[in-house]
Scaffold this motif. Structure first.
Motif, PDB file in Angstrom:
ATOM      1  N   TRP A 274      15.471  30.016   9.070  1.00  0.00           N
ATOM      2  CA  TRP A 274      16.020  31.316   8.762  1.00  0.00           C
ATOM      3  C   TRP A 274      16.075  31.901  10.117  1.00  0.00           C
ATOM      4  CZ3 TRP A 274      17.298  35.127   5.609  1.00  0.00           C
ATOM      5  CH2 TRP A 274      17.047  36.434   6.083  1.00  0.00           C
ATOM      6  N   ARG A 275      15.268  31.526  10.733  1.00  0.00           N
ATOM      7  CA  ARG A 275      15.080  32.283  11.969  1.00  0.00           C
ATOM      8  C   ARG A 275      16.315  32.212  12.852  1.00  0.00           C
ATOM      9  NH1 ARG A 275      10.916  34.580  14.731  1.00  0.00           N
ATOM     10  NH2 ARG A 275      11.069  34.538  16.987  1.00  0.00           N
ATOM     11  N   PHE A 276      16.975  31.088  12.943  1.00  0.00           N
ATOM     12  CA  PHE A 276      18.092  30.939  13.846  1.00  0.00           C
ATOM     13  C   PHE A 276      19.432  31.260  13.185  1.00  0.00           C
ATOM     14  CE2 PHE A 276      14.890  27.782  15.260  1.00  0.00           C
ATOM     15  CZ  PHE A 276      14.514  28.462  16.407  1.00  0.00           C
ATOM     16  N   VAL A 277      19.502  31.295  11.876  1.00  0.00           N
ATOM     17  CA  VAL A 277      20.757  31.514  11.172  1.00  0.00           C
ATOM     18  C   VAL A 277      20.647  32.692  10.215  1.00  0.00           C
ATOM     19  CG1 VAL A 277      22.409  30.525   9.535  1.00  0.00           C
ATOM     20  CG2 VAL A 277      21.469  29.103  11.360  1.00  0.00           C
ATOM     21  N   GLY A 278      19.609  32.715   9.401  1.00  0.00           N
ATOM     22  CA  GLY A 278      19.509  33.692   8.325  1.00  0.00           C
ATOM     23  C   GLY A 278      19.565  35.123   8.786  1.00  0.00           C
ATOM     24  N   GLN A 279      19.038  35.433   9.957  1.00  0.00           N
ATOM     25  CA  GLN A 279      19.049  36.813  10.419  1.00  0.00           C
ATOM     26  C   GLN A 279      20.457  37.296  10.734  1.00  0.00           C
ATOM     27  OE1 GLN A 279      17.262  37.553  14.260  1.00  0.00           O
ATOM     28  NE2 GLN A 279      17.433  35.394  14.818  1.00  0.00           N
ATOM     29  N   TYR A 280      21.404  36.365  10.886  1.00  0.00           N
ATOM     30  CA  TYR A 280      22.780  36.734  11.176  1.00  0.00           C
ATOM     31  C   TYR A 280      23.655  36.792   9.916  1.00  0.00           C
ATOM     32  CZ  TYR A 280      21.173  35.366  15.811  1.00  0.00           C
ATOM     33  OH  TYR A 280      20.463  35.251  16.975  1.00  0.00           O
ATOM     34  N   VAL A 410      12.766  50.147   5.204  1.00  0.00           N
ATOM     35  CA  VAL A 410      12.142  50.138   6.526  1.00  0.00           C
ATOM     36  C   VAL A 410      10.789  49.451   6.460  1.00  0.00           C
ATOM     37  CG1 VAL A 410      13.379  52.169   7.330  1.00  0.00           C
ATOM     38  CG2 VAL A 410      11.185  52.454   6.136  1.00  0.00           C
ATOM     39  N   GLY A 411      10.359  49.144   5.261  1.00  0.00           N
ATOM     40  CA  GLY A 411       9.189  48.332   4.972  1.00  0.00           C
ATOM     41  C   GLY A 411       9.408  47.687   3.628  1.00  0.00           C
ATOM     42  N   PHE A 412       8.663  46.637   3.341  1.00  0.00           N
ATOM     43  CA  PHE A 412       8.918  45.890   2.105  1.00  0.00           C
ATOM     44  C   PHE A 412       7.620  45.380   1.513  1.00  0.00           C
ATOM     45  CE2 PHE A 412       9.646  41.715   0.064  1.00  0.00           C
ATOM     46  CZ  PHE A 412      10.471  42.125  -0.980  1.00  0.00           C
ATOM     47  N   VAL A 413       7.531  45.467   0.171  1.00  0.00           N
ATOM     48  CA  VAL A 413       6.421  44.889  -0.581  1.00  0.00           C
ATOM     49  C   VAL A 413       7.025  43.958  -1.623  1.00  0.00           C
ATOM     50  CG1 VAL A 413       4.482  45.317  -2.127  1.00  0.00           C
ATOM     51  CG2 VAL A 413       4.938  46.894  -0.221  1.00  0.00           C
ATOM     52  N   ALA A 425      11.779  39.780   2.692  1.00  0.00           N
ATOM     53  CA  ALA A 425      10.814  40.090   3.738  1.00  0.00           C
ATOM     54  C   ALA A 425      11.355  39.695   5.105  1.00  0.00           C
ATOM     55  CB  ALA A 425       9.493  39.379   3.454  1.00  0.00           C
ATOM     56  N   ARG A 426      11.992  38.535   5.207  1.00  0.00           N
ATOM     57  CA  ARG A 426      12.545  38.094   6.488  1.00  0.00           C
ATOM     58  C   ARG A 426      13.662  39.032   6.935  1.00  0.00           C
ATOM     59  NH1 ARG A 426       8.159  35.879   7.894  1.00  0.00           N
ATOM     60  NH2 ARG A 426       7.623  33.962   6.803  1.00  0.00           N
ATOM     61  N   ARG A 427      14.465  39.487   5.991  1.00  0.00           N
ATOM     62  CA  ARG A 427      15.539  40.422   6.349  1.00  0.00           C
ATOM     63  C   ARG A 427      14.973  41.738   6.880  1.00  0.00           C
ATOM     64  NH1 ARG A 427      18.430  38.573   0.916  1.00  0.00           N
ATOM     65  NH2 ARG A 427      19.952  37.100   1.766  1.00  0.00           N
ATOM     66  N   VAL A 428      13.959  42.270   6.214  1.00  0.00           N
ATOM     67  CA  VAL A 428      13.365  43.538   6.652  1.00  0.00           C
ATOM     68  C   VAL A 428      12.732  43.374   8.027  1.00  0.00           C
ATOM     69  CG1 VAL A 428      11.523  45.210   6.161  1.00  0.00           C
ATOM     70  CG2 VAL A 428      13.053  44.461   4.330  1.00  0.00           C
ATOM     71  N   GLU A 429      12.072  42.265   8.246  1.00  0.00           N
ATOM     72  CA  GLU A 429      11.472  42.011   9.560  1.00  0.00           C
ATOM     73  C   GLU A 429      12.548  41.912  10.645  1.00  0.00           C
ATOM     74  OE1 GLU A 429       7.323  39.621   9.021  1.00  0.00           O
ATOM     75  OE2 GLU A 429       9.161  38.459   8.716  1.00  0.00           O
ATOM     76  N   ALA A 430      13.631  41.164  10.342  1.00  0.00           N
ATOM     77  CA  ALA A 430      14.659  40.898  11.349  1.00  0.00           C
ATOM     78  C   ALA A 430      15.590  42.089  11.553  1.00  0.00           C
ATOM     79  CB  ALA A 430      15.470  39.662  10.960  1.00  0.00           C
ATOM     80  N   TRP A 431      15.991  42.750  10.467  1.00  0.00           N
ATOM     81  CA  TRP A 431      16.998  43.801  10.558  1.00  0.00           C
ATOM     82  C   TRP A 431      16.403  45.190  10.763  1.00  0.00           C
ATOM     83  CZ3 TRP A 431      20.168  42.041   5.660  1.00  0.00           C
ATOM     84  CH2 TRP A 431      20.770  40.791   5.923  1.00  0.00           C
TER      85      TRP A 431
END
Length: 449
Positions: A274-280, A410-413, A425-431
């Motif tokens: 995710w890290r190299f593709v999903g954040q885009y 701006v945060g996620f549970v 969670a990955r989207r909230v962290e990255a975006w």
């Protein structure tokens, strides 16, 4: 047929062993990432994990990506022209391609396409992405194109690489059935189903596939029944001539034309990074605008009002009930006060990081109990009104809007061991650079800490 509110994939919530995910009755489960060491895969049959020398492989991956930071060519430069009746008429001789299929519930299908694009990067091939199929909402619902959900032009620009959709390669109205050979990964990693991974997309694209079983060395732990893991790099090796030639066995005849073909070298394909593709992989502007309208209505503010920052929640209950074993539901699922404690933690972390106070909380869930929703309202939390979403926009849109809401927090549970929560969670962290929490469940006090 599954209800439209049961929009998540039905993967189990059993206990994980080590960093690996869990097995389900019919599907393996994508559960978590471990830093850069593990990257999940949805449709490419298993988790894909970095092994042997992860630090070296991560460095190699970053080198690959740095070599592709230039502006991407237009998608038309990687096909002969507009969509054709046969996909082969539209593939350029000087370009190699890669594709795969989905069949694991929408969130896991997103993982599949992320993983496919990543595999395209490390094999230097142009990925061709099929549609999303409605395995989570019922076969009566039409598929939805990848580009109707995610902003493909933006993805191309951020990656610096071409990404194609099948509808750009082969005419969606074509009745011509193309023959092709593909790798059968599914049979190489599990022992319960003696056939390649099935997907509706194969028929939708009008393909007749002859599958060749992949070698068992692609498995993380060869000959171990409870392991369904492979590495990106083992799959990538099958893309290159020497390993491909050494791995060929007798292909299965295709179901329609009864032809036996080795895995295609021009269009590399797997049955099932995710890290190299999903954040885009951002939502389309249209989906973001629609979601913003839902959130503003939930907050009771006008369409032109600034959007206040909010914490998003995803609680998954409905199909996880089957994985509670003998534990009563009220003891299996984390109660709302436990979730509220996690929300407070996220609020405190945001304040510590930024000095900002976040007062709005938006709940998304597949829970059907009206009393539970009343308790959510009593906490002062907001919820999107989906009472007319399906009728107005179609059955794809309740999960699409909820997923977009989750990513805007701006945060996620979220819910531990839910792939929808993990990807949110990955989207909230990255975006959003936001803090996240995943609430544990399954036994009384599971999230005590």
């Amino acid at each position: 047929m599954e209800s439209d509110t049961q929009y998540e994939d039905k993967w189990p919530a059993a206990k994980a062993v080590g960093p690996a995910a869990l097995l389900s009755r019919r599907r393996f489960a994508l559960v978590a990432w471990v830093a850069l060491v593990m990257v999940s895969v949805g449709g490419l049959a298993t988790f894909i994990m970095y092994t042997s020398h992860p630090a070296t492989q991560i460095t190699e991956t970053m080198d690959v990506l740095r070599n592709h930071t230039h502006s991407p060519p237009s998608p038309q430069s990687h096909v002969a022209g507009g969509p054709t009746m046969s996909f082969r008429e539209n593939l350029r001789a000087d370009t190699q391609y890669i594709t795969s299929w989905v069949s694991a519930g929408w969130t896991n299908d997103v993982f599949t396409y992320i993983n496919l694009i990543y595999l395209g990067i490390i094999t230097d091939r142009v990925p061709i992405i099929a549609e999303f199929i409605p395995s989570h909402i019922g076969g009566h619902v039409p598929p939805i194109p990848f580009g109707k959900v995610f902003d493909v032009p933006r993805l191309r620009n951020l990656l610096g690489r071409s990404v194609l959709e099948w509808r750009e390669v082969k005419d969606p109205n074509s009745t011509f059935v193309d023959d092709i050979g593909c790798w059968n990964v599914w049979e190489a990693v599990q022992y319960r189903e003696a056939y390649p991974r099935r997907s509706r997309s194969i028929n939708d694209v009008k393909l007749d596939i002859s599958f060749t079983k992949a070698p068992t060395w692609i498995k993380m732990i060869p000959n171990y029944e409870h392991d369904q893991h492979v590495t990106f790099w083992s799959l990538a090796r099958l893309a290159f001539p020497s390993t491909r030639a050494a791995s060929l066995v007798t292909p299965l005849p295709s179901p329609k034309h009864n032809v036996s073909l080795p895995p295609d070298e021009h269009l590399l394909c797997y049955d099932y990074p995710w890290r190299f593709v999903g954040q885009y992989l951002h939502w389309t502007p249209e989906l973001e605008q629609l979601t913003n309208a839902y959130v503003r209505r939930a907050f009771g503010i006008t369409e032109d009002s600034p959007m206040p920052p909010f914490i998003s929640i995803h609680v998954r209950h409905y199909d996880f009930e089957a994985w509670c074993g003998g534990v009563p539901i009220q003891e299996c699922f984390a109660p709302l006060p436990v979730i509220a404690r996690r929300v407070r933690e996220v609020k405190d972390e945001i304040f510590t990081r930024t000095g900002k106070v976040v007062n709005h909380v938006v709940m998304t869930s597949d829970e059907r109990n009206a009393t539970w929703w009343q308790e959510v309202a009593q906490l002062g939390w907001f919820t999107p009104d989906h009472s007319e979403t399906k009728e107005t926009y179609g059955e794809w849109y309740p999960p699409l809007i909820d997923a977009t809401i989750q990513s805007q927090g701006v945060g996620f549970v979220g819910t531990d061991r839910s792939t929808m929560s993990i990807i949110a969670a990955r989207r909230v962290e990255a975006w959003q650079n936001g803090p996240i929490r995943l609430v544990k469940w399954g036994t009384p006090g599971a999230d005590d800490h």
